[in-house]
Structures are given as C-alpha cells and as structure tokens.
Design an enzyme around this catalytic site. Structure first.
Site, PDB file in Angstrom:
ATOM      1  N   SER A   3      10.870 -15.978  80.812  1.00 32.45           N
ATOM      2  CA  SER A   3      12.303 -15.968  80.516  1.00 32.45           C
ATOM      3  C   SER A   3      13.067 -16.890  81.458  1.00 32.45           C
ATOM      4  O   SER A   3      14.283 -17.019  81.359  1.00 32.45           O
ATOM      5  CB  SER A   3      12.856 -14.540  80.611  1.00 32.45           C
ATOM      6  OG  SER A   3      12.524 -13.952  81.854  1.00 32.45           O
ATOM      7  N   GLN A  21      13.817  -8.139  77.000  1.00 34.39           N
ATOM      8  CA  GLN A  21      14.067  -9.484  77.516  1.00 34.39           C
ATOM      9  C   GLN A  21      14.866 -10.298  76.503  1.00 34.39           C
ATOM     10  O   GLN A  21      15.528 -11.266  76.864  1.00 34.39           O
ATOM     11  CB  GLN A  21      12.716 -10.157  77.810  1.00 34.39           C
ATOM     12  CG  GLN A  21      12.804 -11.555  78.363  1.00 34.39           C
ATOM     13  CD  GLN A  21      11.481 -11.994  78.965  1.00 34.39           C
ATOM     14  OE1 GLN A  21      11.107 -11.551  80.046  1.00 34.39           O
ATOM     15  NE2 GLN A  21      10.752 -12.844  78.265  1.00 34.39           N
ATOM     16  N   ASN A  75      12.508  -3.709  86.627  1.00 32.71           N
ATOM     17  CA  ASN A  75      13.191  -2.997  85.536  1.00 32.71           C
ATOM     18  C   ASN A  75      14.612  -2.576  85.912  1.00 32.71           C
ATOM     19  O   ASN A  75      15.552  -2.763  85.131  1.00 32.71           O
ATOM     20  CB  ASN A  75      12.377  -1.780  85.102  1.00 32.71           C
ATOM     21  CG  ASN A  75      11.014  -2.170  84.547  1.00 32.71           C
ATOM     22  OD1 ASN A  75      10.750  -3.364  84.350  1.00 32.71           O
ATOM     23  ND2 ASN A  75      10.150  -1.201  84.306  1.00 32.71           N
ATOM     24  N   THR A 107      49.902 -12.031  50.424  1.00 31.31           N
ATOM     25  CA  THR A 107      48.786 -11.118  50.181  1.00 31.31           C
ATOM     26  C   THR A 107      47.973 -11.788  49.078  1.00 31.31           C
ATOM     27  O   THR A 107      48.547 -12.476  48.219  1.00 31.31           O
ATOM     28  CB  THR A 107      49.245  -9.721  49.710  1.00 31.31           C
ATOM     29  OG1 THR A 107      49.854  -9.852  48.427  1.00 31.31           O
ATOM     30  CG2 THR A 107      50.229  -9.078  50.678  1.00 31.31           C
ATOM     31  N   HIS A 108      46.683 -11.631  49.121  1.00 32.18           N
ATOM     32  CA  HIS A 108      45.781 -12.299  48.153  1.00 32.18           C
ATOM     33  C   HIS A 108      45.968 -13.820  48.154  1.00 32.18           C
ATOM     34  O   HIS A 108      45.721 -14.465  47.143  1.00 32.18           O
ATOM     35  CB  HIS A 108      45.991 -11.774  46.732  1.00 32.18           C
ATOM     36  CG  HIS A 108      45.988 -10.279  46.622  1.00 32.18           C
ATOM     37  ND1 HIS A 108      44.881  -9.554  46.262  1.00 32.18           N
ATOM     38  CD2 HIS A 108      46.970  -9.379  46.852  1.00 32.18           C
ATOM     39  CE1 HIS A 108      45.178  -8.265  46.250  1.00 32.18           C
ATOM     40  NE2 HIS A 108      46.446  -8.121  46.613  1.00 32.18           N
ATOM     41  N   LYS A 118      19.027 -11.364  76.481  1.00 33.02           N
ATOM     42  CA  LYS A 118      19.769 -12.350  77.265  1.00 33.02           C
ATOM     43  C   LYS A 118      20.324 -13.523  76.479  1.00 33.02           C
ATOM     44  O   LYS A 118      21.504 -13.869  76.609  1.00 33.02           O
ATOM     45  CB  LYS A 118      18.893 -12.862  78.405  1.00 33.02           C
ATOM     46  CG  LYS A 118      18.714 -11.797  79.455  1.00 33.02           C
ATOM     47  CD  LYS A 118      17.649 -12.143  80.447  1.00 33.02           C
ATOM     48  CE  LYS A 118      17.141 -10.864  81.065  1.00 33.02           C
ATOM     49  NZ  LYS A 118      16.535  -9.923  80.068  1.00 33.02           N
ATOM     50  N   LYS A 162      42.250 -40.054  57.055  1.00 34.80           N
ATOM     51  CA  LYS A 162      41.999 -38.631  57.319  1.00 34.80           C
ATOM     52  C   LYS A 162      42.315 -38.195  58.748  1.00 34.80           C
ATOM     53  O   LYS A 162      42.078 -38.898  59.706  1.00 34.80           O
ATOM     54  CB  LYS A 162      40.511 -38.304  57.054  1.00 34.80           C
ATOM     55  CG  LYS A 162      40.102 -38.294  55.611  1.00 34.80           C
ATOM     56  CD  LYS A 162      40.701 -37.149  54.797  1.00 34.80           C
ATOM     57  CE  LYS A 162      40.107 -35.805  55.149  1.00 34.80           C
ATOM     58  NZ  LYS A 162      38.730 -35.651  54.695  1.00 34.80           N
ATOM     59  N   ASN A 218      41.401 -34.537  60.407  1.00 36.82           N
ATOM     60  CA  ASN A 218      40.791 -33.240  60.096  1.00 36.82           C
ATOM     61  C   ASN A 218      41.011 -32.223  61.216  1.00 36.82           C
ATOM     62  O   ASN A 218      40.832 -32.553  62.383  1.00 36.82           O
ATOM     63  CB  ASN A 218      39.290 -33.416  59.867  1.00 36.82           C
ATOM     64  CG  ASN A 218      38.999 -34.393  58.737  1.00 36.82           C
ATOM     65  OD1 ASN A 218      39.714 -34.433  57.743  1.00 36.82           O
ATOM     66  ND2 ASN A 218      37.969 -35.206  58.907  1.00 36.82           N
ATOM     67  N   TYR A 251      11.606   0.961  79.707  1.00 33.15           N
ATOM     68  CA  TYR A 251      11.670  -0.494  79.573  1.00 33.15           C
ATOM     69  C   TYR A 251      10.551  -0.990  78.666  1.00 33.15           C
ATOM     70  O   TYR A 251       9.411  -0.527  78.753  1.00 33.15           O
ATOM     71  CB  TYR A 251      11.554  -1.185  80.948  1.00 33.15           C
ATOM     72  CG  TYR A 251      11.539  -2.698  80.820  1.00 33.15           C
ATOM     73  CD1 TYR A 251      12.717  -3.416  80.725  1.00 33.15           C
ATOM     74  CD2 TYR A 251      10.340  -3.406  80.724  1.00 33.15           C
ATOM     75  CE1 TYR A 251      12.722  -4.799  80.554  1.00 33.15           C
ATOM     76  CE2 TYR A 251      10.319  -4.785  80.558  1.00 33.15           C
ATOM     77  CZ  TYR A 251      11.521  -5.477  80.472  1.00 33.15           C
ATOM     78  OH  TYR A 251      11.512  -6.825  80.290  1.00 33.15           O
ATOM     79  N   SER A 295      37.824 -39.500  59.962  1.00 33.24           N
ATOM     80  CA  SER A 295      36.677 -39.617  59.074  1.00 33.24           C
ATOM     81  C   SER A 295      36.000 -40.953  59.327  1.00 33.24           C
ATOM     82  O   SER A 295      36.652 -41.934  59.667  1.00 33.24           O
ATOM     83  CB  SER A 295      37.147 -39.539  57.623  1.00 33.24           C
ATOM     84  OG  SER A 295      36.214 -40.170  56.778  1.00 33.24           O
ATOM     85  N   GLU A 340      38.498 -25.415  62.099  1.00 37.65           N
ATOM     86  CA  GLU A 340      37.341 -25.146  61.230  1.00 37.65           C
ATOM     87  C   GLU A 340      36.212 -24.492  62.019  1.00 37.65           C
ATOM     88  O   GLU A 340      35.537 -23.585  61.545  1.00 37.65           O
ATOM     89  CB  GLU A 340      36.846 -26.451  60.598  1.00 37.65           C
ATOM     90  CG  GLU A 340      37.861 -27.107  59.675  1.00 37.65           C
ATOM     91  CD  GLU A 340      37.401 -28.496  59.241  1.00 37.65           C
ATOM     92  OE1 GLU A 340      37.884 -29.484  59.830  1.00 37.65           O
ATOM     93  OE2 GLU A 340      36.544 -28.588  58.353  1.00 37.65           O
TER      94      GLU A 340
END
Ligand code: ARG
Length: 452
Positions: free
Chosen positions: A18, A317, A105, A150-151, A320, A278, A280, A312, A272, A285
């Site tokens: 690890s 492990q 441990n 809404t929606h 992490k 463009k 962006n 343990y 772009s 995003e």
C-alpha cells in the site's frame, strides 16, 4: 529470522503493497509515533535515553518526508513499515523498540482517523469560504427578479438572491455533516494492539490528549475493525458533491444562449479547438460530473466492509484510495466553485425578461379569487381556463378584456390587472423563508450569522 522460507511473489507484492498510496499518512504516522514513544517512556516501558533517540530519529524522518527526500525502498510494504525501517536506520538498535505495545492494526486505524479529522476540518473551512461568497453574491443581486423553476418549467418568480441563498443552506448542512464526521472520529484506536489490547500498562488517555482525540475507543476489537469514520466522511463528501453538481448544472444551463442568465469569467472557461466563437463553462460541467465519483467511493467502501468478520482484515487496506480521492476531489471542487462564483456575471435584463412572463402570476391570480371567498381548488380551475384562453388566442393574461374575465368568473374585476402589475408577485411572498425582499434580507442576515 523470517517465518517464511520463500520470497514474496512479485504479483503478490504488487497486490499487497500500500506504500504507493499510504505514504500520504506519513505525517500522521510520525505524530502518533512521537506520542507513543513519549507515553512508553512515561510508563517506564522504554528508557528516557531510547525515547530521546527515537524522537530525534522521528524528527529526521519528518524532515525527509516534508522535503520529499524520504528514501522509500522497493520492498517497503506500507508507510508504517517504511517509517519504522528508516527510524531504525537512523536510531540504531533503539529503533527496534518503537513498535513495542503497538500493532499496525491500531496504528493504521489511528492514522486514518487523524487523516479524516484533518480533512473534515479542511472541508469545513472551504465550505465556509464558499458560503461567504454565496452570501456576497446574494447581497449584490438582492432585488434582481428571475423565474423560479419546477420541472425546469418557469413556475413563480423569485429574487436571484433567494435562489443563490438556497445553495448557502445546502452547504451549511454539509458543514454540519462534517462536524458530525469530526465527532464520529474522536475516539482513539491506538492502544488496542492487534485486537485484544497489549501486554503493558499503557496510558491511552495521555495518547488521546496528545493526538487531539477526546476519548479512547472503549473496545479493542471494535477499535481495530472500525472504519465508520471513513464511511461518514465519504457520505458527507458525497452529499456535498451532489450539492456542488446541482450548482454546476444550473450554471451550465444559465450559460447557454437559450437561458442567457449568466456568463462565467474567462478564468473558469475554455474555448473550442475548432469553433472559434465558443466559450464553454467547463468548471461548472466538471462540478456537475464529479459527484458520482465521490458517491462511488462511498458505495465501494460499503462493499469492502459489509460482511467482513471481526477484526482487522487486509480488505480494509482498500479504504485509503477511496478516502484520499474523495478528499482531494471535494477540496478542489470547493475551491473551484468559489472561484467560479466570484467571477460570474449575471445578466439582469435576461433574468428580468424571463421572470416578466405573466403566466408566472397564475397562482397569484388564483389567490386573488381566494381572498374574495372562492375556494382555492375552484379558483385554480378558473385561472387554468384564463391561461388557456390567453394561450389559444396568442395573448398575455393582461390582454384579456373585462368581459372575458367576467365570463370566466363574476368575482374577477380590476384587481386582476393590479395583481399582474410588475413586482407584485414577488413582494407578496411574505411567508417566513419566502422571496419577498423583507424575508430575503432577514434570511441574508441569518446566513451571515452562520459564518465565522
Ligand atoms: N497497510 C495496512 C493497511 O493499510 C496496514 C495494516 C496492516 N496490518 C496487518 N496486520 N497486515 O490496512
């Protein structure tokens, strides 16, 4: 001497090691080793001389880690063994006493709890900075009308400040959640040994105090098996990332010419490679897209831990990389979100034009009839009929004539035209937490009082 007659297979070594990621626990491992050595000396388990030798070697190791010149070796399995190996190289035979009354441990559980605490604090700080930016932005756009949705259909107008402050409260809850993470990670695992406790009269409370834990884990078996604090951190991070993704998604929509509500600064946009015109909103995003990655880490760790027998297991492990990536991703997103909002330009005219759509006052017209004694369900139907007449004849609501109104309901009089007057539908939302300016001002003040 080794218990093993054969060397490790290369594939096993690669699977088992690890060190490639847990090197990040180095500073916590050094800090807990210092506390451990001091406690061992205090309890007469190692001599004062050995303590000093070990502490000085740990100082060297800390410097080497800090300056990026710690000599990692091919056969270092994990950060704990690498540090102990290096301490022994520096300190000589005293190095062999560092691991007295300790197991990897309880050691790894302690390092991970310390990492979680440090990064929960970091998340809280960055959330507070983002919340302050949102409050400033709300203040600068206090009385700018915009459509509320809404929606994703225009529903009722609100002030931009009110809409922005909705995010403030999401992030305020996230900050609370990270506070709960801190509380959940405040029991010290160290001293549990491999699983059963250790054969020395150690002083776990002194260790806890030195390392900033408020108490010691009550049960040594639970102490080495517990990774709840990682689940808690990942859950808080996943929810926070989901909030950031909703913010990102709105900025993406708002940046399109179809909405035209905002423009992000050049510092948070890209061009772009083929279309010269463009611009962006990539930051927004990516905020939108990072949430499932963090939620995925949460789900993955639930998968690792579920059904694991005590205590343990090497499976653990696998906590992490999920934890580290979630912390890194979230911290970066919080900083980027703040920067993006600091430089964003909202377009007042476009917001106003979209919120000036008279159909957004339909509820207000229905409530006008309610005030004249008509039951709401009936007035809802009457106004639906008005909307339909207007739409079918290609007119706005205020273009309907007195006669047409009367035909829809006898109680519809000149007040109808007054309700459609500009601003009236925002300022009438006076209920606590509503969008009327007095309420938003009140809310903004409340928000400010939540900040340090
Ligand atoms: N690298 C291990 C981990 O991250 C440390 C604990 C190893 N303990 C053991 N008994 N093999 O979980």
């Amino acid at each position: 001497m080794s218990r093993f007659a054969q060397p490790q297979d290369d594939a096993f070594r690669a699977l088992n090691a690890s060190i490639g990621f847990d090197w990040r626990l180095g500073p916590y491992d050094v800090a807990q080793s210092r506390a451990h050595v001091r406690m061992l000396a205090e309890r007469g388990i190692v001599t004062g001389e050995d303590r000093d030798t070990l502490l000085s070697a740990l100082d060297d190791v800390e410097r080497e880690l800090d300056e990026g010149r710690f000599p990692f070796r091919e056969d270092d399995e994990d950060v704990h063994m690498a540090i102990e190996r290096r301490v022994t190289e520096i300190a000589g035979p005293a190095g062999g006493r560092l691991h007295t009354a300790r197991s990897r441990n309880d050691q790894v559980a302690t390092d991970v709890a310390m990492f979680v605490r440090a990064h929960a604090l970091q998340a809280r700080e960055r959330l507070e900075a983002l919340m302050a930016t949102l409050a400033d932005l709300a203040e600068r756009h206090l009385d700018w009308p915009m459509p509320g949705y809404t929606h994703l259909q225009r529903a009722q107008p609100v002030y931009v400040s009110h809409h922005l402050l909705a995010y403030f409260w999401m992030f305020d809850r996230d900050r609370e959640r990270f506070g709960d993470v801190l509380r959940g990670a405040d029991r010290l695992p160290l001293g549990a040994g491999a699983l059963a406790g250790v054969n020395f009269a150690t002083d776990r409370r002194a260790l806890a105090a030195e390392l900033g834990f408020s108490a010691v884990a009550e049960n040594s078996i639970d102490a080495v098996s517990n990774r709840d604090f990682v689940l808690d951190f990942l859950a808080a991070a996943a929810t926070c990332a989901t909030h950031l993704s909703r913010l990102g998604a709105e900025v993406v929509l708002w940046s399109s010419e179809e909405f035209g509500f905002c423009e992000v600064s050049d510092a948070f946009a890209s061009g772009s490679s083929i279309m010269p015109q463009k611009k962006n909103p990539d930051a927004a995003e990516l905020l939108r897209a990072k949430a499932p990655r963090i939620a995925g880490h949460l789900v993955a760790l639930h998968g690792v831990l579920h059904g694991l027998p005590l205590t343990y297991n090497k499976d653990m492990q696998e906590d992490k990389e999920h934890l580290f990536d979630a912390a890194d991703t979230l911290e970066l997103c919080l900083v980027a979100a703040r920067g993006m909002l600091e430089g964003i330009a909202l377009r007042r005219e476009r917001l106003a034009a979209a919120s000036g759509d008279e159909f957004l006052a339909a509820t207000d017209v229905a409530d006008l009839l309610v005030r004249k004694g008509v039951p709401f369900r009936e007035s809802h139907g009457v106004v639906a009929g008005l909307v339909r007449s207007a739409l079918e004849s290609g007119r706005s609501l205020s273009a309907l004539s007195r006669e047409e109104l009367a035909a829809h309901h006898p109680a519809l009089d000149d007040d109808f035209y007054a309700v459609l007057g500009e601003g009236a539908w925002l300022e009438s939302k006076v209920s606590e937490g509503g969008t009327a300016l007095v309420r938003v001002r009140e809310q903004l003040e409340l928000a400010r009082s939540r900040l340090p």
